[in-house]
Design a protein around this motif. Structure first.
Motif, PDB file in Angstrom:
ATOM      1  N   GLU A  10       0.806  -1.219   0.000  1.00  0.00           N
ATOM      2  CA  GLU A  10       0.000   0.000   0.000  1.00  0.00           C
ATOM      3  C   GLU A  10       0.843   1.275   0.000  1.00  0.00           C
ATOM      4  O   GLU A  10       0.306   2.373  -0.150  1.00  0.00           O
ATOM      5  N   LYS A  11       2.155   1.139   0.153  1.00  0.00           N
ATOM      6  CA  LYS A  11       3.041   2.302   0.114  1.00  0.00           C
ATOM      7  C   LYS A  11       3.399   2.707  -1.316  1.00  0.00           C
ATOM      8  O   LYS A  11       3.947   3.788  -1.539  1.00  0.00           O
ATOM      9  N   PHE A  12       3.093   1.854  -2.255  1.00  0.00           N
ATOM     10  CA  PHE A  12       3.528   2.123  -3.633  1.00  0.00           C
ATOM     11  C   PHE A  12       2.757   3.279  -4.258  1.00  0.00           C
ATOM     12  O   PHE A  12       1.537   3.376  -4.149  1.00  0.00           O
ATOM     13  N   LYS A  13       3.491   4.133  -4.954  1.00  0.00           N
ATOM     14  CA  LYS A  13       2.897   5.196  -5.747  1.00  0.00           C
ATOM     15  C   LYS A  13       3.774   5.426  -6.963  1.00  0.00           C
ATOM     16  O   LYS A  13       4.992   5.581  -6.843  1.00  0.00           O
ATOM     17  N   CYS A  14       3.178   5.433  -8.141  1.00  0.00           N
ATOM     18  CA  CYS A  14       3.922   5.644  -9.385  1.00  0.00           C
ATOM     19  C   CYS A  14       4.657   6.985  -9.318  1.00  0.00           C
ATOM     20  O   CYS A  14       4.083   8.001  -8.905  1.00  0.00           O
ATOM     21  N   ILE A  15       5.921   7.003  -9.757  1.00  0.00           N
ATOM     22  CA  ILE A  15       6.690   8.249  -9.734  1.00  0.00           C
ATOM     23  C   ILE A  15       6.635   8.971 -11.078  1.00  0.00           C
ATOM     24  O   ILE A  15       7.336   9.965 -11.294  1.00  0.00           O
ATOM     25  N   ALA A  16       5.832   8.453 -11.999  1.00  0.00           N
ATOM     26  CA  ALA A  16       5.486   9.129 -13.255  1.00  0.00           C
ATOM     27  C   ALA A  16       6.716   9.643 -14.009  1.00  0.00           C
ATOM     28  O   ALA A  16       7.573   8.858 -14.395  1.00  0.00           O
ATOM     29  N   ASP A  17       6.797  10.963 -14.196  1.00  0.00           N
ATOM     30  CA  ASP A  17       7.854  11.544 -15.025  1.00  0.00           C
ATOM     31  C   ASP A  17       9.243  11.406 -14.415  1.00  0.00           C
ATOM     32  O   ASP A  17      10.246  11.637 -15.089  1.00  0.00           O
ATOM     33  N   LYS A  18       9.335  11.020 -13.149  1.00  0.00           N
ATOM     34  CA  LYS A  18      10.640  10.841 -12.513  1.00  0.00           C
ATOM     35  C   LYS A  18      11.216   9.446 -12.784  1.00  0.00           C
ATOM     36  O   LYS A  18      12.364   9.163 -12.442  1.00  0.00           O
ATOM     37  N   CYS A  19      10.432   8.590 -13.403  1.00  0.00           N
ATOM     38  CA  CYS A  19      10.857   7.225 -13.678  1.00  0.00           C
ATOM     39  C   CYS A  19      11.846   7.201 -14.841  1.00  0.00           C
ATOM     40  O   CYS A  19      11.601   7.802 -15.885  1.00  0.00           O
ATOM     41  N   ARG A  20      12.944   6.469 -14.658  1.00  0.00           N
ATOM     42  CA  ARG A  20      13.951   6.374 -15.721  1.00  0.00           C
ATOM     43  C   ARG A  20      13.601   5.305 -16.742  1.00  0.00           C
ATOM     44  O   ARG A  20      14.168   5.272 -17.832  1.00  0.00           O
ATOM     45  N   HIS A  21      12.700   4.398 -16.391  1.00  0.00           N
ATOM     46  CA  HIS A  21      12.334   3.289 -17.277  1.00  0.00           C
ATOM     47  C   HIS A  21      10.811   3.225 -17.366  1.00  0.00           C
ATOM     48  O   HIS A  21      10.185   2.338 -16.789  1.00  0.00           O
ATOM     49  N   SER A  22      10.234   4.158 -18.065  1.00  0.00           N
ATOM     50  CA  SER A  22       8.778   4.268 -18.122  1.00  0.00           C
ATOM     51  C   SER A  22       8.148   2.995 -18.657  1.00  0.00           C
ATOM     52  O   SER A  22       8.594   2.433 -19.667  1.00  0.00           O
ATOM     53  N   CYS A  23       7.094   2.532 -17.996  1.00  0.00           N
ATOM     54  CA  CYS A  23       6.354   1.368 -18.478  1.00  0.00           C
ATOM     55  C   CYS A  23       5.511   1.726 -19.696  1.00  0.00           C
ATOM     56  O   CYS A  23       4.835   0.861 -20.262  1.00  0.00           O
ATOM     57  N   CYS A  24       5.539   2.999 -20.096  1.00  0.00           N
ATOM     58  CA  CYS A  24       4.818   3.448 -21.290  1.00  0.00           C
ATOM     59  C   CYS A  24       5.724   3.457 -22.516  1.00  0.00           C
ATOM     60  O   CYS A  24       5.351   3.981 -23.564  1.00  0.00           O
ATOM     61  N   VAL A  25       6.917   2.888 -22.384  1.00  0.00           N
ATOM     62  CA  VAL A  25       7.876   2.814 -23.482  1.00  0.00           C
ATOM     63  C   VAL A  25       8.345   1.373 -23.633  1.00  0.00           C
ATOM     64  O   VAL A  25       8.765   0.739 -22.659  1.00  0.00           O
ATOM     65  N   GLY A  26       8.241   0.849 -24.859  1.00  0.00           N
ATOM     66  CA  GLY A  26       8.802  -0.469 -25.149  1.00  0.00           C
ATOM     67  C   GLY A  26       7.903  -1.645 -24.834  1.00  0.00           C
ATOM     68  O   GLY A  26       8.296  -2.796 -25.041  1.00  0.00           O
ATOM     69  N   TRP A  27       6.692  -1.398 -24.333  1.00  0.00           N
ATOM     70  CA  TRP A  27       5.764  -2.475 -24.011  1.00  0.00           C
ATOM     71  C   TRP A  27       4.506  -2.327 -24.863  1.00  0.00           C
ATOM     72  O   TRP A  27       3.974  -1.226 -24.993  1.00  0.00           O
ATOM     73  N   GLU A  28       4.027  -3.433 -25.439  1.00  0.00           N
ATOM     74  CA  GLU A  28       2.739  -3.378 -26.127  1.00  0.00           C
ATOM     75  C   GLU A  28       1.648  -3.257 -25.072  1.00  0.00           C
ATOM     76  O   GLU A  28       1.605  -4.029 -24.121  1.00  0.00           O
ATOM     77  N   ILE A  29       0.757  -2.287 -25.248  1.00  0.00           N
ATOM     78  CA  ILE A  29      -0.251  -1.970 -24.237  1.00  0.00           C
ATOM     79  C   ILE A  29      -1.603  -2.474 -24.719  1.00  0.00           C
ATOM     80  O   ILE A  29      -2.257  -1.850 -25.574  1.00  0.00           O
ATOM     81  N   ASP A  30      -2.027  -3.632 -24.212  1.00  0.00           N
ATOM     82  CA  ASP A  30      -3.307  -4.213 -24.604  1.00  0.00           C
ATOM     83  C   ASP A  30      -4.453  -3.480 -23.917  1.00  0.00           C
ATOM     84  O   ASP A  30      -4.308  -2.952 -22.812  1.00  0.00           O
ATOM     85  N   ILE A  31      -5.593  -3.464 -24.584  1.00  0.00           N
ATOM     86  CA  ILE A  31      -6.757  -2.724 -24.090  1.00  0.00           C
ATOM     87  C   ILE A  31      -7.893  -3.707 -23.806  1.00  0.00           C
ATOM     88  O   ILE A  31      -8.307  -4.466 -24.687  1.00  0.00           O
ATOM     89  N   ASP A  32      -8.399  -3.711 -22.592  1.00  0.00           N
ATOM     90  CA  ASP A  32      -9.501  -4.585 -22.210  1.00  0.00           C
ATOM     91  C   ASP A  32     -10.801  -4.098 -22.843  1.00  0.00           C
ATOM     92  O   ASP A  32     -10.910  -2.949 -23.304  1.00  0.00           O
ATOM     93  N   GLU A  33     -11.818  -4.958 -22.873  1.00  0.00           N
ATOM     94  CA  GLU A  33     -13.072  -4.664 -23.583  1.00  0.00           C
ATOM     95  C   GLU A  33     -13.788  -3.437 -23.021  1.00  0.00           C
ATOM     96  O   GLU A  33     -14.287  -2.594 -23.772  1.00  0.00           O
ATOM     97  N   ALA A  34     -13.872  -3.346 -21.694  1.00  0.00           N
ATOM     98  CA  ALA A  34     -14.583  -2.213 -21.084  1.00  0.00           C
ATOM     99  C   ALA A  34     -13.903  -0.895 -21.421  1.00  0.00           C
ATOM    100  O   ALA A  34     -14.560   0.108 -21.732  1.00  0.00           O
ATOM    101  N   SER A  35     -12.578  -0.886 -21.370  1.00  0.00           N
ATOM    102  CA  SER A  35     -11.848   0.336 -21.688  1.00  0.00           C
ATOM    103  C   SER A  35     -11.976   0.680 -23.160  1.00  0.00           C
ATOM    104  O   SER A  35     -12.070   1.853 -23.529  1.00  0.00           O
TER     105      SER A  35
END
Length: 296
Positions: A10-35
């Motif tokens: 429960e202590k975890f919080k995304c550090i967003a722009d401070k992250c050196r290895h963004s999970c928004c780069v280099g990973w295929e991002i699948d989209i669920d049906e509801a989204s």
């Protein structure tokens, strides 16, 4: 249903722009049906952009841009879907990452994956032994109870600070009367090089591993936390294949590989743990091949 998670969860919080290895780069991002329905119903310029940047081939997913960046990751490395619509607008995989879940009858376990640098920092730098917190109704079947009971025994040995880490590892192996295959670090490096790899940085680390004759694990709390993490994440998998031995051996081998490469340099360990998790844990094929190799 009973829900379980480590005390650091429960202590975890995304550090967003401070992250050196963004999970928004280099990973295929699948989209669920509801989204997907939510994105298709979105109005205005953002909705038009969403519909233009979603591929419907196989599983719907975002079409990555230059340098494999998510098309909605802005120049500040912030997610435009969050800044414009809020976190609840995200698809499930983006909202959930780096969390993982293990499903057992009557019990769901939640954790954080080491592939996220902030999760790795949170997990490995905790100084106190990990406690698993449980919430909800406890209705597991007998096999689930046996798995959790057995893992608790492993936790107790792994966190017994009366002994050094190498001794604790041997205690785990002796308790289950199992042993790693007789391979040197160099031989394991060759085996890991035969698996699918994503980053050149991982290949370089495996080439480094080829220079070692024996495994060494520093006697520090970081490696205790690392060993406990691998046990927590992978032991529940034995509910499906009835093979706890390979999961214990995987936890030990993974800890030894990272200990040998990183030594007592905590920053190196955090980066190598992130890399190892992304390359190995997040590839079902790679983990299954390693399980098989460990049982030969």
């Amino acid at each position: 249903m009973l829900y379980a998670y480590p005390d650091y969860y429960e202590k975890f919080k995304c550090i967003a722009d401070k992250c050196r290895h963004s999970c928004c780069v280099g990973w295929e991002i699948d989209i669920d049906e509801a989204s997907l329905r939510r994105f298709e119903e979105c109005r205005g310029s953002l909705g038009d952009e969403l519909r233009g940047k979603i591929s419907h081939e196989d599983t719907p997913h975002f079409v990555l841009g230059e340098n494999e960046r998510c098309p909605f990751l802005d120049e500040r490395n912030l997610c435009r879907l969050i800044t414009e619509k809020g976190e609840d607008f995200l698809c499930d995989i983006c909202r959930d990452h780096p969390r993982f879940r293990s499903y057992l009858p009557g019990r769901t376990e939640i954790g954080l994956g080491l592939c996220c640098e902030e999760a790795a920092r949170l997990i490995l730098t905790q100084k106190e032994p990990v406690t698993i917190i449980e919430r909800g109704e406890n209705e597991p079947d007998e096999e689930t109870e046996n798995i959790i009971s057995g893992r608790n025994e492993l936790f107790a040995m792994a966190q017994n600070r009366c002994f050094d880490i190498s001794t604790r590892i041997q205690m785990l192996l002796d308790f289950y009367d199992i042993a790693l295959p007789e391979k040197s670090p160099s031989e394991w490096a060759e085996y890991y090089l035969s698996l699918e790899r994503l980053e050149d940085a991982w290949t370089k680390q495996l080439e480094m591993l080829k220079k070692y004759d024996i495994f060494t694990v520093p006697n520090t709390t970081e490696y205790e936390q690392l060993l406990v993490y691998f046990l927590y994440r992978h032991i529940p998998e034995c509910y499906e294949d009835f093979d706890a031995d390979s999961k214990i051996l995987f936890a030990v081998l993974s800890t030894q590989i990272l200990g040998t490469l990183a030594g007592e340099n905590v920053e190196n360990l955090l980066e190598l743990a992130r890399l190892y998790s992304a390359e190995i844990e997040y590839s079902d094929e790679n983990t299954e091949l390693i399980y098989d190799e460990l049982m030969k």
